[in-house]
Scaffold this motif. Sequence first.
Motif, PDB file in Angstrom:
ATOM      1  N   MET A   1      29.118  56.402  24.537  1.00  0.00           N
ATOM      2  CA  MET A   1      30.318  55.633  24.844  1.00  0.00           C
ATOM      3  C   MET A   1      30.110  54.172  24.450  1.00  0.00           C
ATOM      4  N   ASN A   2      31.120  53.548  23.848  1.00  0.00           N
ATOM      5  CA  ASN A   2      31.028  52.155  23.436  1.00  0.00           C
ATOM      6  C   ASN A   2      31.021  51.233  24.640  1.00  0.00           C
ATOM      7  N   GLU A   3      30.344  50.104  24.470  1.00  0.00           N
ATOM      8  CA  GLU A   3      30.313  49.094  25.525  1.00  0.00           C
ATOM      9  C   GLU A   3      31.695  48.457  25.668  1.00  0.00           C
ATOM     10  N   ILE A   4      32.168  48.340  26.891  1.00  0.00           N
ATOM     11  CA  ILE A   4      33.481  47.739  27.145  1.00  0.00           C
ATOM     12  C   ILE A   4      33.278  46.257  27.455  1.00  0.00           C
ATOM     13  N   LYS A   5      34.035  45.407  26.763  1.00  0.00           N
ATOM     14  CA  LYS A   5      33.910  43.965  26.941  1.00  0.00           C
ATOM     15  C   LYS A   5      35.067  43.364  27.724  1.00  0.00           C
ATOM     16  N   CYS A   6      36.235  44.003  27.646  1.00  0.00           N
ATOM     17  CA  CYS A   6      37.411  43.472  28.335  1.00  0.00           C
ATOM     18  C   CYS A   6      38.283  44.618  28.829  1.00  0.00           C
ATOM     19  N   VAL A   7      38.646  44.544  30.094  1.00  0.00           N
ATOM     20  CA  VAL A   7      39.563  45.506  30.702  1.00  0.00           C
ATOM     21  C   VAL A   7      40.873  44.755  30.946  1.00  0.00           C
ATOM     22  N   LEU A   8      41.964  45.283  30.414  1.00  0.00           N
ATOM     23  CA  LEU A   8      43.277  44.670  30.577  1.00  0.00           C
ATOM     24  C   LEU A   8      44.121  45.549  31.488  1.00  0.00           C
ATOM     25  N   VAL A   9      44.574  44.971  32.592  1.00  0.00           N
ATOM     26  CA  VAL A   9      45.437  45.668  33.539  1.00  0.00           C
ATOM     27  C   VAL A   9      46.869  45.208  33.293  1.00  0.00           C
ATOM     28  N   CYS A  10      47.757  46.151  33.029  1.00  0.00           N
ATOM     29  CA  CYS A  10      49.163  45.830  32.797  1.00  0.00           C
ATOM     30  C   CYS A  10      49.944  46.104  34.080  1.00  0.00           C
ATOM     31  N   VAL A  11      50.607  45.067  34.593  1.00  0.00           N
ATOM     32  CA  VAL A  11      51.322  45.195  35.860  1.00  0.00           C
ATOM     33  C   VAL A  11      52.816  44.967  35.654  1.00  0.00           C
ATOM     34  N   THR A  12      53.587  45.544  36.562  1.00  0.00           N
ATOM     35  CA  THR A  12      55.027  45.360  36.576  1.00  0.00           C
ATOM     36  C   THR A  12      55.388  44.610  37.857  1.00  0.00           C
ATOM     37  N   MET A  13      56.659  44.451  38.087  1.00  0.00           N
ATOM     38  CA  MET A  13      57.123  43.720  39.271  1.00  0.00           C
ATOM     39  C   MET A  13      57.209  44.646  40.478  1.00  0.00           C
ATOM     40  N   GLN A  14      56.170  45.415  40.700  1.00  0.00           N
ATOM     41  CA  GLN A  14      56.154  46.334  41.828  1.00  0.00           C
ATOM     42  C   GLN A  14      54.957  46.022  42.707  1.00  0.00           C
ATOM     43  N   LYS A  15      55.172  46.104  43.996  1.00  0.00           N
ATOM     44  CA  LYS A  15      54.118  45.751  44.930  1.00  0.00           C
ATOM     45  C   LYS A  15      52.916  46.681  44.863  1.00  0.00           C
ATOM     46  N   ASP A  16      53.106  47.911  44.374  1.00  0.00           N
ATOM     47  CA  ASP A  16      51.981  48.846  44.328  1.00  0.00           C
ATOM     48  C   ASP A  16      51.021  48.562  43.170  1.00  0.00           C
ATOM     49  N   CYS A  17      51.233  47.465  42.453  1.00  0.00           N
ATOM     50  CA  CYS A  17      50.339  47.130  41.345  1.00  0.00           C
ATOM     51  C   CYS A  17      48.961  46.684  41.830  1.00  0.00           C
ATOM     52  N   ALA A  18      48.811  46.465  43.121  1.00  0.00           N
ATOM     53  CA  ALA A  18      47.494  46.111  43.663  1.00  0.00           C
ATOM     54  C   ALA A  18      46.478  47.191  43.329  1.00  0.00           C
TER      55      ALA A  18
END
Length: 118
Positions: A1-18
């Motif tokens: 598996m390749n080394e991961i350097k950046c994790v991008l979390v995409c969120v919307t205007m919903q409270k459950d994005c926590a």
Amino acid sequence: MNEIKCVLVCVTMQKDCARLIRRGREEAETTGAELRVLHVSARKSQPQEDTAILNELFSLAHEAEAEMNILYEEDVPAAIARYARECGADALVLGPDRSGNAGRVRALLPDTVRIINT
């Protein structure tokens, strides 16, 4: 598996994005990657309740030691894919895909970017 350097979390205007931010933080901690949070909106003016949710998301991102950015663009999948390429994201954390945007984002990114659906 390749080394991961950046994790991008995409969120919307919903409270459950926590939970998305928590999942991204887990992935970043496990892999030693940088954590970023992104919200893309097609409109610049936000209703007052959206402002409160945005403030909550900024707080959650801060607690997770993540940088959070907001982009205002009509083509949400293209904006996510462009930002992911610019920040060198190796993994994207996405929530349930009710709009079909995740498939479009996937098509715009290299196959090496891992999609984590929660």
